[in-house]
Structure formats: C-alpha cells, structure tokens
Design an enzyme around this catalytic site. Sequence first.
Site, mmCIF file in Angstrom:
data_model
loop_
_atom_site.group_PDB
_atom_site.id
_atom_site.type_symbol
_atom_site.label_atom_id
_atom_site.label_comp_id
_atom_site.label_asym_id
_atom_site.label_seq_id
_atom_site.Cartn_x
_atom_site.Cartn_y
_atom_site.Cartn_z
ATOM 1 N N GLY A 227 0.775 -1.236 0.000
ATOM 2 C CA GLY A 227 0.000 0.000 0.000
ATOM 3 C C GLY A 227 0.802 1.279 0.000
ATOM 4 O O GLY A 227 0.224 2.366 -0.101
ATOM 5 N N GLU A 264 4.138 -6.760 1.107
ATOM 6 C CA GLU A 264 3.621 -7.015 -0.244
ATOM 7 C C GLU A 264 3.470 -5.691 -0.971
ATOM 8 O O GLU A 264 2.387 -5.107 -1.000
ATOM 9 C CB GLU A 264 2.246 -7.681 -0.164
ATOM 10 C CG GLU A 264 2.250 -9.003 0.535
ATOM 11 C CD GLU A 264 0.849 -9.522 0.815
ATOM 12 O OE1 GLU A 264 0.712 -10.747 0.952
ATOM 13 O OE2 GLU A 264 -0.093 -8.723 0.903
ATOM 14 N N LEU A 265 4.563 -5.212 -1.535
ATOM 15 C CA LEU A 265 4.521 -3.920 -2.221
ATOM 16 C C LEU A 265 4.209 -4.102 -3.701
ATOM 17 O O LEU A 265 4.743 -5.004 -4.350
ATOM 18 C CB LEU A 265 5.863 -3.212 -2.049
ATOM 19 C CG LEU A 265 6.152 -2.769 -0.614
ATOM 20 C CD1 LEU A 265 7.579 -2.290 -0.475
ATOM 21 C CD2 LEU A 265 5.177 -1.677 -0.194
ATOM 22 N N GLY A 266 3.350 -3.257 -4.203
ATOM 23 C CA GLY A 266 3.040 -3.265 -5.629
ATOM 24 C C GLY A 266 3.398 -1.921 -6.239
ATOM 25 O O GLY A 266 4.487 -1.713 -6.771
ATOM 26 N N ARG A 303 -7.454 4.173 -14.447
ATOM 27 C CA ARG A 303 -7.469 4.706 -13.080
ATOM 28 C C ARG A 303 -8.250 6.006 -12.926
ATOM 29 O O ARG A 303 -9.006 6.146 -11.974
ATOM 30 C CB ARG A 303 -6.036 4.860 -12.543
ATOM 31 C CG ARG A 303 -5.285 3.537 -12.455
ATOM 32 C CD ARG A 303 -3.912 3.692 -11.809
ATOM 33 N NE ARG A 303 -4.017 4.060 -10.414
ATOM 34 C CZ ARG A 303 -3.750 5.259 -9.917
ATOM 35 N NH1 ARG A 303 -3.331 6.237 -10.701
ATOM 36 N NH2 ARG A 303 -3.895 5.489 -8.635
ATOM 37 N N CYS A 334 -16.505 6.283 -25.718
ATOM 38 C CA CYS A 334 -17.855 6.827 -25.576
ATOM 39 C C CYS A 334 -18.357 6.712 -24.142
ATOM 40 O O CYS A 334 -19.291 5.963 -23.854
ATOM 41 C CB CYS A 334 -18.794 6.111 -26.527
ATOM 42 S SG CYS A 334 -18.190 6.207 -28.202
HETATM 43 C C1 LIG Z 1 -3.097 -5.067 -4.109
HETATM 44 C C2 LIG Z 1 -2.508 -5.758 -2.977
HETATM 45 C C3 LIG Z 1 -1.236 -5.395 -2.509
HETATM 46 C C4 LIG Z 1 -0.406 -4.289 -3.109
HETATM 47 O O1 LIG Z 1 -0.947 -3.024 -2.981
HETATM 48 P P1 LIG Z 1 -0.092 -1.754 -3.450
HETATM 49 O O2 LIG Z 1 -0.937 -0.604 -3.059
HETATM 50 O O3 LIG Z 1 0.072 -1.844 -4.926
HETATM 51 O O4 LIG Z 1 1.216 -1.789 -2.736
HETATM 52 C C5 LIG Z 1 -0.713 -6.112 -1.442
HETATM 53 N N1 LIG Z 1 -1.399 -7.121 -0.852
HETATM 54 C C6 LIG Z 1 -2.616 -7.490 -1.282
HETATM 55 C C7 LIG Z 1 -3.305 -8.612 -0.603
HETATM 56 C C8 LIG Z 1 -3.211 -6.825 -2.337
HETATM 57 O O5 LIG Z 1 -4.426 -7.191 -2.742
#
Ligand SMILES: *Cc1c(COP(=O)(O)O)cnc(C)c1O
Length: 384
Positions: A227, A264-266, A303, A334
């Site tokens: 997050g 868990e970084l995205g 987004r 559209c």
């Molecule tokens: C989407 C998600 C993340 C990553 O979130 P980011 O905001 O991209 O860092 C981590 N853990 C879980 C379970 C998710 O669904």
Amino acid sequence: MFSDKDISHFTSLETPFYYYDLVLLQKTLSNCADAAKLYNFHVHYAMKANFNQKVLQHIKATGFGADCVSGGEVSKAIEIGFDKSQVVFAGVGKSDKEINNALDHDIFCFNVESIQELEVINELAAAKGKTARVAIRINPNVDAHTHHNITTGLDENKFGINSWDLPLCADTLRKCASLEFIGIHFHIGSQITNLDVYKNLCVRVNEFAEWFEERGFAVKVLNVGGGLGIDYHNPDQQIPDFTSYFKIFNDFLNVRPNQEVHFELGRALVGQSSSLISKVLYVKNGKKKNFIILDAGMTELMRPALYQAYHQIENISKAKLSSAVKYDVVGPICESTDCFGKEVELPETLRGDLIALRSTGAYGEVMASHYNLRENIQSVYSGE
Ligand SMILES: *Cc1c(COP(=O)(O)O)cnc(C)c1O
C-alpha cells in the site's frame, strides 16, 4: 523527464504506447531491496500492480517473492521462475480450481480471508494428501486515509476476517488437520502516503499476534501487506522513501525471535517507471472549455475513470515555457468519465503533439480493456 532523444524516438512510434524505463525500475527495486535487508524484512511483489513480462523478470532477479490474487497470477509467478517458497496467494474469492492449482504448485502460503475458505482449503488439501500452509488475513479496522475505493481494512470492507470472528477461526484451525497455521496477514489499502497509518497498523498487528500466541498458535510470519504510495504530483522525484517506510515497522512492530516480517509492495515498486505516451487527435476550443482529445483513453489507462486518480499530464512536444492554456484532456471512448484531467494547464497544443501521462507503471497496462473493440497497444522499453 524525457530527453530530446527519447522524444524524437517516440515520434517514430505508433501511439499510444506504454513506455517503460527499466533503468529506473531496477534502481527502485535495488533501493527497496537494500532498505529491506537492513531489517531482514522479506518483500513479495504484488503482481496485480503490473504483470508485464519484462517487469516481472526484473523483480524476480532482484530476489523478491510474488504476492498473487488469482490462480492466473500463481501460474504466471511459477512460469516466470519465482521460487514456490516465495509465492503467496490472497483474495476473498479463491475458487476451488484456483486453490487446487496453488496446492499443486506447493506455494508458500494461502492468505485466507474467511472461515469458510479455511474449511474449503482443508478439504481440498486433504483430498490431495497435502498440508496447506495458511495465514489468516485479519481486517484490523485501521483507516488507511486514502481514496475510499482503494481502502480495504475497515469493518465495512469485504476483505479479511473480522476480529469478532477470530475465536471461531481459531477453533476451525484446530479442527482442520490438513492446514498448518503460519501467521497473520494484513493489507489495509493502497496509495497510502501518510506513514502514521502504518504505526496504527503495527499496534493492531502486535495485538493480534499476541492473541494467537496466547492461544497456543505459533505466529511465524507477520505479513503487513503493501500500500505504500507514490508521489503522482512529482513523477520525476521517482524513488519512494523505502527507508522511512521500513523503519516504522522496525520501530513499532514487536518482532519475536524466529518471526519473519513480510511485505507485499506493488505500486511503490513499479509506479514511477512507466508513462503512457499518446498523441493529440483533435483540439476543440469551445466557449466554456477547451478539449484535447487523445488517441489513448480509459481502455488503456482506467485509473482516472475508475477512482478519479491523478496522473500528471505533459505536452512533451512543446517547451514548458510557451503560453499556457487550460484544457480538459480526454480520451476517445464513448463514456463521459473517459477524462484524464480537467482544466489542465498546458502549452498551446496542436493536433499531432505527444502527450505523456506520467506514473502509469502501477495499475495501468494491467487494467487495459477491449471495450469499444479497442486493440492492445505496444510496450516500449528503454535500458534493456
Ligand atoms: C493489491 C494488494 C497489494 C499491493 O498493494 P499496493 O498498493 O500496490 O502496494 C498487497 N497485498 C494485497 C493482498 C493486495 O491485494
């Protein structure tokens, strides 16, 4: 920031396209890996942010694990070569087929989001003569202070097991012979920029870890999710402050000996390393509004339409200093929400100018759709 060389290269390419700066991506990944190593923290990359093949290869090579939210992502992670001992699987609605697939791959852990899901995984694992490792995703009721559409850790959200269900959860774990409890998991939302939020999370994680330990469950893994946000308003200030982020967890989590802390970084890992490059199809100057109509729309970058997300918009064909005009920058689809920005100040813009939508590396290309029978667009890489 694009160099003149980049821009003249872009001019020769079919638009729109996703541009990836793989040098910046690698710098970001290395910076994060170094910061995590200071505290011996483990990072799993949240694949849903971007599963572009080249991006995944860089992430795998950096040594991160994979955090998956579908059977497709689990299979993809294994195919790319992520070690199965570093693949975790979350999601509120894992189907039997997806669970069986993950069991067949012997992934590290299921992050389980309901008591019923515990029972189903137990049954499916038993049928295969296997033991499934599980972590309990707890909804900690911590406000992430982010957009409500990307908040996941409040009582009203569908994710995780609520605290009042934990006694039943513990009973279920004791009953299920084909489950091995390994820890607890949290993920409270996305694009979190106020780091104090994570202090509040740590306090809750400590409480829940103690709750399980007191009841005889060894909590080996504290998975605090992801997050961490990026600065969409300063796309050139590119690498998030991973050091301060990890330091908060080091300062506020009670980590026992032999306990691992997982992240868990995205977005933070991939967000700044890409831009969507588009061409101006038309300029409509009205009485009330001026519109720039791009050849990219919500089908390429959803987004803004989905949760009013901000992406910095730049006319990269024109010098910044020329006289500014306010435009609504829209796509060709559209739908009235197919709009990237309202009243955006840009140099006077003409048909054929190139427009960069910045910070599109996370939840950009992966959310593309074929709505209006739009075609897939290409990805272009620098620094391969
Ligand atoms: C989407 C998600 C993340 C990553 O979130 P980011 O905001 O991209 O860092 C981590 N853990 C879980 C379970 C998710 O669904």
